[in-house]
Design a protein around this motif. Structure first.
Motif, PDB file in Angstrom:
ATOM      1  N   ALA A  83      -7.142 -51.017   8.475  1.00 42.00           N
ATOM      2  CA  ALA A  83      -8.306 -51.411   7.662  1.00 42.00           C
ATOM      3  C   ALA A  83      -8.460 -52.931   7.656  1.00 42.00           C
ATOM      4  CB  ALA A  83      -8.155 -50.886   6.239  1.00 42.00           C
TER       5      ALA A  83
ATOM      6  N   ILE B  68     -13.207 -44.489   6.957  1.00 45.21           N
ATOM      7  CA  ILE B  68     -11.979 -44.146   7.683  1.00 45.21           C
ATOM      8  C   ILE B  68     -11.942 -42.629   7.892  1.00 45.21           C
ATOM      9  CG2 ILE B  68      -9.438 -44.147   7.562  1.00 45.21           C
ATOM     10  CD1 ILE B  68      -9.750 -46.626   5.644  1.00 45.21           C
TER      11      ILE B  68
ATOM     12  N   VAL C 174     -12.569 -46.834  11.331  1.00 48.12           N
ATOM     13  CA  VAL C 174     -11.110 -46.749  11.523  1.00 48.12           C
ATOM     14  C   VAL C 174     -10.740 -45.273  11.687  1.00 48.12           C
ATOM     15  CG1 VAL C 174      -8.876 -47.009  10.328  1.00 48.12           C
ATOM     16  CG2 VAL C 174     -10.582 -48.828  10.142  1.00 48.12           C
TER      17      VAL C 174
ATOM     18  N   MET D 111      -2.602 -47.162   7.686  1.00 46.13           N
ATOM     19  CA  MET D 111      -4.051 -47.158   7.448  1.00 46.13           C
ATOM     20  C   MET D 111      -4.489 -48.500   6.877  1.00 46.13           C
ATOM     21  SD  MET D 111      -6.201 -44.503   5.052  1.00 46.13           S
ATOM     22  CE  MET D 111      -5.874 -43.011   5.949  1.00 46.13           C
TER      23      MET D 111
END
Ligand SMILES: NC(=O)C1=CN([C@@H]2O[C@H](COP(=O)(O)OP(=O)(O)OC[C@H]3O[C@@H](n4cnc5c(N)ncnc54)[C@H](O)[C@@H]3O)[C@@H](O)[C@H]2O)C=CC1
Ligand SMILES: O=C(O)CCC(=O)C(=O)O
Length: 365
Positions: A162, A233, A255, A158
């Motif tokens: 990002a 996200i 994302v 992640m």
């Protein structure tokens, strides 16, 4: 379903049906591709609507493991088992032991582990009958429950995604919408909370939601609200196929990075989110922490070494994004390319010295 036609079309090697009446075992082991090494993949126990549905699931999941293991840089092929039955009612000791004997019969071509519906305790029973099982209890010098390690890998992946979307991999102040706060996502919440991310969660299990609210100050939302919340996200950590025609128009996230397997309902949904400029961390690349961890048992488990490898999911996601940009393709296609190129390279290099893939010494009898 015409099984041989399907196996031929997608290059499957082997499908094994295991039946034992007394304990009620009905299992299907699917081995997709062993070019890189023995097929490793978990055992799923589920109440399938039909035998055809079970076979299809085993085949689809086994192929997924070929790609997951290859992209993770493991020297392992892809396989998976499904046991037909209700994991809450139909389990018994003899069932898992009988299944263990079937695995032993494959003589190392397939190695199992946990998946949905099976636990470390089940793996311990299988281990009574075979060495070809991972994810067994730490008491046996093994890695135990893979979920916290999977969560760490998702957290690392992640961050890499990002960085591409926001120009920094810091998740401090970022709003992360988490769908399903079970074993993996609870541990993911821990990492995100420690880094100062703000969490929005949902789950059909109210207790799981309350735990995230109390432990990490997460905000709870209704099941269907999770797609449209204001967030940076979106982390799908429950079911597959949540990126689809209904949900995509609702998404505000830049994302998508989560633990669930098979997140794209169809591949065309991967094209749509790519066109929308969403950075998608392909599911089988970002959620490989569990398999990297259990695979380490094959070398004599060392948690430090396993975590170091799982940390590398960050650079794997970076690599996938790089390929996607270089070849102007969506990240899900770039991930497939990464896996397929590695398998092809190995297939070609093996054919130079060993036609049948057997170690030369094992044939000197
Ligand atoms: N456990 C592991 O190491 C790995 C897990 N995965 C995948 O990650 C996902 C999560 O795995 P676990 O955390 O182990 O499973 P889990 O069963 O512990 O957690 C899933 C959570 O999702 C919730 N849920 C189910 N349907 C939902 C819905 N419609 N909306 C919201 N929440 C819902 C469940 O109540 C549960 O709390 C699964 O898709 C699994 O296949 C992938 C690789 C490894
Ligand atoms: O993580 C595991 O326990 C086994 C690997 C697997 O089956 C998976 O990653 O889906």
């Amino acid at each position: 379903m015409e099984i041989f036609k399907y196996m031929e079309q997608y290059d499957y090697e082997q499908l094994v049906f295991c039946q034992d009446k007394q304990p009620g075992l009905k299992a299907i082991i699917a081995i997709h591709d062993t070019t890189l090494g023995p097929a490793l993949g978990g055992t799923r126990m589920w109440t399938y609507e039909s035998e055809a549905a079970a076979i299809e699931d085993a085949l689809r999941l086994a192929k997924g493991m070929t790609y997951k293991n290859a992209a993770a840089g493991l020297n392992l092929g892809g396989g998976k088992t499904v046991i037909i039955g209700d994991p809450r009612k139909d389990k018994n000791e003899e069932m898992f032991r009988a299944f263990g004997r079937y695995i032993q019969g494959l003589n190392g071509r397939y190695i199992t582990a946990e998946d949905v519906g099976t636990t470390v305790a089940d793996m311990d029973l299988i281990h009574e009958e075979t060495d070809y099982v991972t994810g067994i209890s730490p008491a046996f010098g093994s890695s135990g429950n893979p979920s916290p390690v999977t969560a760490y890998g998702v957290y690392r992946g992640m961050k890499a995604a990002a960085k591409e979307a926001f120009g920094t991999d810091s998740l401090e102040g970022k709003v992360v919408a988490i769908q399903g706060v079970g074993n993996v996502a609870y541990n993911l919440c821990k990492h995100l909370h420690e880094e100062g991310a703000q969490l929005i969660v949902t789950d059909i299990n109210k207790e799981a939601v309350m735990r995230a609210v109390e432990d990490f100050g997460a905000k709870a939302v209704e099941i269907n609200e999770i797609y449209s919340v204001d967030c940076d996200i979106y982390a799908p950590c429950a079911l597959g196929a949540t990126i689809n025609d209904d949900t995509i128009p609702q998404l505000k996230a830049k994302v998508i990075a989560g633990a669930a397997n098979n997140q794209l309902k169809e591949t065309r949904h991967g094209d749509t989110i790519h066109e929308m400029g969403i950075v998608y961390a392909p599911d089988y690349v970002i959620n490989a922490g569990g398999v990297i961890n259990v695979a380490d048992e094959l070398y004599g488990y060392n948690s430090e070494r396993a975590l170091k490898k799982v940390e590398g999911i960050y650079s794997n996601i970076e690599r996938v994004i790089e390929i996607a940009k270089r070849d102007r393709i969506p990240t899900y296609v770039a991930a497939d390319r990464l896996a397929e190129e590695r398998i092809e390279r190995m297939r070609n290099s093996r054919s130079q010295f060993l036609q049948n893939g057997q170690h030369i010494l094992s044939r000197r009898k």
